[in-house]
Enzyme design. Structure first.
Site, mmCIF file in Angstrom:
data_model
loop_
_atom_site.group_PDB
_atom_site.id
_atom_site.type_symbol
_atom_site.label_atom_id
_atom_site.label_comp_id
_atom_site.label_asym_id
_atom_site.label_seq_id
_atom_site.Cartn_x
_atom_site.Cartn_y
_atom_site.Cartn_z
ATOM 1 N N SER A 289 0.850 -1.205 0.000
ATOM 2 C CA SER A 289 0.000 0.000 0.000
ATOM 3 C C SER A 289 0.876 1.242 0.000
ATOM 4 O O SER A 289 1.893 1.292 0.712
ATOM 5 C CB SER A 289 -0.887 0.002 1.245
ATOM 6 O OG SER A 289 -1.530 1.255 1.361
ATOM 7 N N CYS B 145 0.427 3.813 1.459
ATOM 8 C CA CYS B 145 0.496 4.473 2.760
ATOM 9 C C CYS B 145 1.704 4.009 3.562
ATOM 10 O O CYS B 145 1.998 4.572 4.613
ATOM 11 C CB CYS B 145 -0.799 4.288 3.545
ATOM 12 S SG CYS B 145 -1.106 2.608 4.035
ATOM 13 N N PRO C 209 0.461 0.021 -5.090
ATOM 14 C CA PRO C 209 -0.506 0.698 -5.948
ATOM 15 C C PRO C 209 -0.909 2.072 -5.396
ATOM 16 O O PRO C 209 -0.861 2.307 -4.189
ATOM 17 C CB PRO C 209 -1.721 -0.241 -5.898
ATOM 18 C CG PRO C 209 -1.628 -0.921 -4.585
ATOM 19 C CD PRO C 209 -0.176 -0.909 -4.150
ATOM 20 N N HIS D 276 -13.217 4.376 1.497
ATOM 21 C CA HIS D 276 -12.244 5.379 1.060
ATOM 22 C C HIS D 276 -13.000 6.551 0.440
ATOM 23 O O HIS D 276 -14.217 6.496 0.245
ATOM 24 C CB HIS D 276 -11.276 4.761 0.041
ATOM 25 C CG HIS D 276 -10.309 3.799 0.655
ATOM 26 N ND1 HIS D 276 -10.563 2.455 0.728
ATOM 27 C CD2 HIS D 276 -9.099 3.984 1.228
ATOM 28 C CE1 HIS D 276 -9.543 1.856 1.329
ATOM 29 N NE2 HIS D 276 -8.647 2.763 1.640
ATOM 30 N N ARG E 157 -4.142 13.154 -3.897
ATOM 31 C CA ARG E 157 -4.048 11.698 -4.005
ATOM 32 C C ARG E 157 -3.971 11.296 -5.476
ATOM 33 O O ARG E 157 -4.602 11.926 -6.337
ATOM 34 C CB ARG E 157 -5.298 11.012 -3.419
ATOM 35 C CG ARG E 157 -5.504 11.201 -1.933
ATOM 36 C CD ARG E 157 -4.552 10.342 -1.114
ATOM 37 N NE ARG E 157 -4.773 10.509 0.315
ATOM 38 C CZ ARG E 157 -4.211 11.459 1.064
ATOM 39 N NH1 ARG E 157 -3.367 12.333 0.531
ATOM 40 N NH2 ARG E 157 -4.453 11.521 2.372
HETATM 41 O O1 GFB Z 1 -9.525 7.690 0.906
HETATM 42 P P1 GFB Z 1 -9.139 8.061 2.266
HETATM 43 O O2 GFB Z 1 -9.992 7.587 3.388
HETATM 44 O O3 GFB Z 1 -7.689 7.527 2.497
HETATM 45 O O4 GFB Z 1 -9.091 9.661 2.368
HETATM 46 P P2 GFB Z 1 -6.168 8.041 2.619
HETATM 47 C C1 GFB Z 1 -8.421 10.457 1.437
HETATM 48 C C2 GFB Z 1 -8.692 11.921 1.733
HETATM 49 O O5 GFB Z 1 -10.061 12.212 1.422
HETATM 50 C C3 GFB Z 1 -8.477 12.360 3.178
HETATM 51 C C4 GFB Z 1 -10.648 12.952 2.472
HETATM 52 O O6 GFB Z 1 -7.876 13.637 3.191
HETATM 53 C C5 GFB Z 1 -9.909 12.437 3.716
HETATM 54 O O7 GFB Z 1 -10.066 13.329 4.809
HETATM 55 N N1 GFB Z 1 -12.105 12.756 2.499
HETATM 56 C C6 GFB Z 1 -13.033 13.716 2.234
HETATM 57 C C7 GFB Z 1 -12.760 11.630 2.821
HETATM 58 N N2 GFB Z 1 -14.262 13.251 2.431
HETATM 59 C C8 GFB Z 1 -14.130 11.943 2.779
HETATM 60 C C9 GFB Z 1 -15.091 10.932 3.116
HETATM 61 O O8 GFB Z 1 -16.291 11.141 3.138
HETATM 62 N N3 GFB Z 1 -14.588 9.686 3.407
HETATM 63 C C10 GFB Z 1 -13.237 9.429 3.396
HETATM 64 N N4 GFB Z 1 -12.811 8.194 3.678
HETATM 65 N N5 GFB Z 1 -12.315 10.393 3.121
HETATM 66 C C11 GFB Z 1 -5.931 5.607 3.349
HETATM 67 C C12 GFB Z 1 -5.257 4.893 4.466
HETATM 68 O O9 GFB Z 1 -5.552 6.898 3.479
HETATM 69 O O10 GFB Z 1 -5.493 5.183 2.073
HETATM 70 C C13 GFB Z 1 -5.232 3.469 4.257
HETATM 71 O O11 GFB Z 1 -5.857 5.266 5.677
HETATM 72 C C14 GFB Z 1 -4.980 3.023 2.830
HETATM 73 O O12 GFB Z 1 -4.272 2.947 5.102
HETATM 74 C C15 GFB Z 1 -5.628 3.889 1.780
HETATM 75 O O13 GFB Z 1 -3.627 2.978 2.576
HETATM 76 C C16 GFB Z 1 -5.127 3.615 0.383
HETATM 77 O O14 GFB Z 1 -5.535 8.110 1.279
HETATM 78 O O15 GFB Z 1 -6.014 9.282 3.433
#
Ligand code: GFB
Length: 330
Positions: free
Chosen positions: A108, A110, A164, A180, A210
């Site tokens: 990952s 991350c 990825p 996510h 991202r």
């Molecule tokens: O996709 P996400 O949860 O994962 O969040 P990460 C990406 C960004 O989107 C963060 C924002 O800055 C979140 O605060 N975001 C905005 C939201 N609105 C939302 C929402 O409604 N839901 C979510 N989930 N996010 C993960 C890791 O990090 O990435 C894992 O925690 C994993 O370990 C994954 O590796 C690929 O990219 O921040």
């Protein structure tokens, strides 16, 4: 890997595992063993070894292990870490014991240090502290990378890892508490559109960036690497498009056709400020992702719509849970 090779996709029910199975079948690989027998509990070493001993796969895609978005990582760090450590240990060991010819481990992005130079190159791995919101999961995934390397060093096993970009696509987890960002925003905006809600809350500042990859593209890259990659790795697989969360939210809004206002909720975490991968090695081999972000979002939304009356996407309890548009918008 030949069309009649015996192939195992460990984690055939995960977003990426299911995509790999789907693409293997479409490309003509008929022997993906998960089609014949339900997967055992891969956290159980003995069950996993028995499963491998019965089928003796030649090639393994290791896509198993729990994962989730930023909130799930903060709420369930122990479960995520434990599950990934157990599953990876079981599968890698069983694969080695049964003489698997090649194993591809899905790591990952991350696991890259929080302040890695961007785009992130494999040389940056282990060079600094991890993003705190997902450190336990990231550490477990990095342990998997190291485990593959260790089996290569000690036993000469052809096991390698793939990093990825953030994957999404049909079959994704759309539950607010664990999803996510892409499935979360698709669902929130869809529900807001249906309810005529004036606002949708987007977590964080909207500034984090991202890189996203469509699950079918990621699956194709894994099959390509299984066929052609002959180095120790690891290798990065980017999706080609890096956007801010604010830009992503605007794109999702267009795809869904939601006309309300997006509000950024700074009480929610941003996570890593920027995650973009240096995919130069894969590009030099001749592989590029095929699906533009907007098209992939539209296909994922279509899938969500087609499934939205079933429990695979949501259930009654989820509909009113925190994190949906109902909290502020009504
Ligand atoms: O996709 P996400 O949860 O994962 O969040 P990460 C990406 C960004 O989107 C963060 C924002 O800055 C979140 O605060 N975001 C905005 C939201 N609105 C939302 C929402 O409604 N839901 C979510 N989930 N996010 C993960 C890791 O990090 O990435 C894992 O925690 C994993 O370990 C994954 O590796 C690929 O990219 O921040």
């Amino acid at each position: 890997m030949k069309f009649d090779s015996r192939i195992c996709v460990a984690g055939g029910d995960t977003l990426i595992g299911a995509a790999i199975l789907r693409r293997l079948l479409i490309q003509g690989y008929k022997e993906a063993i998960n089609r014949r027998e339900p997967e055992p509990d891969l956290t159980d070493g003995a069950e996993t070894e028995a499963f491998f001993a019965r089928y003796v796969p030649e090639y393994v895609f290791l896509a198993a292990g729990k994962s989730g978005g930023i909130q799930e990582n903060m709420a369930r760090p122990a479960e995520l870490m434990r599950d990934n450590l157990l599953v990876t240990t079981s599968v890698v060991h069983a694969a080695w014991k049964t003489g698997v010819r090649k194993l591809l481990y899905l790591a990952s992005s991350c696991s890259y240090p929080r302040n890695s130079p961007q785009p992130m190159a494999v040389g940056s791995l282990m060079s600094g502290p991890l993003e705190p919101t997902n450190e336990p999961y990231a550490m477990a995934k990095m342990a998997g990378v190291s485990l593959c390397r260790a089996y290569r060093l000690q036993y000469g096993a052809d096991f390698f890892s793939v990093f990825p970009a953030n994957a999404f696509g049909p079959g994704d987890d759309f539950r607010p508490e664990s999803s996510h960002v892409i499935p979360a925003l698709l669902r929130k905006m869809h529900e807001a559109k249906m309810a005529g809600a004036p606002f949708v809350d987007v977590w964080g500042s909207g500034r984090p960036r991202r890189e996203f990859i469509y699950s079918d593209d990621l699956a194709d890259s894994c099959i390509y690497l299984m066929q052609k990659y002959d180095r120790p790795g690891p290798v990065n697989v980017g999706g080609g498009t890096t956007v801010s969360i604010g830009e992503l939210a605007a794109l999702v809004q267009e795809v869904v056709g939601y006309r309300g206002v997006l509000r950024f909720d700074s009480s929610k975490p941003d996570g890593m400020p920027l995650k973009s991968l240096d995919s130069g090695e894969l590009a030099a081999m001749g592989w590029q992702p095929a699906t533009p972000l907007r098209e992939a979002l539209a296909t994922t939304y279509d899938w969500f719509l087609s499934m939205s009356s079933t429990e695979a996407v949501w259930d009654r309890e989820d509909r009113t849970s925190e994190g949906t548009v109902h909290s502020d918008g009504e």
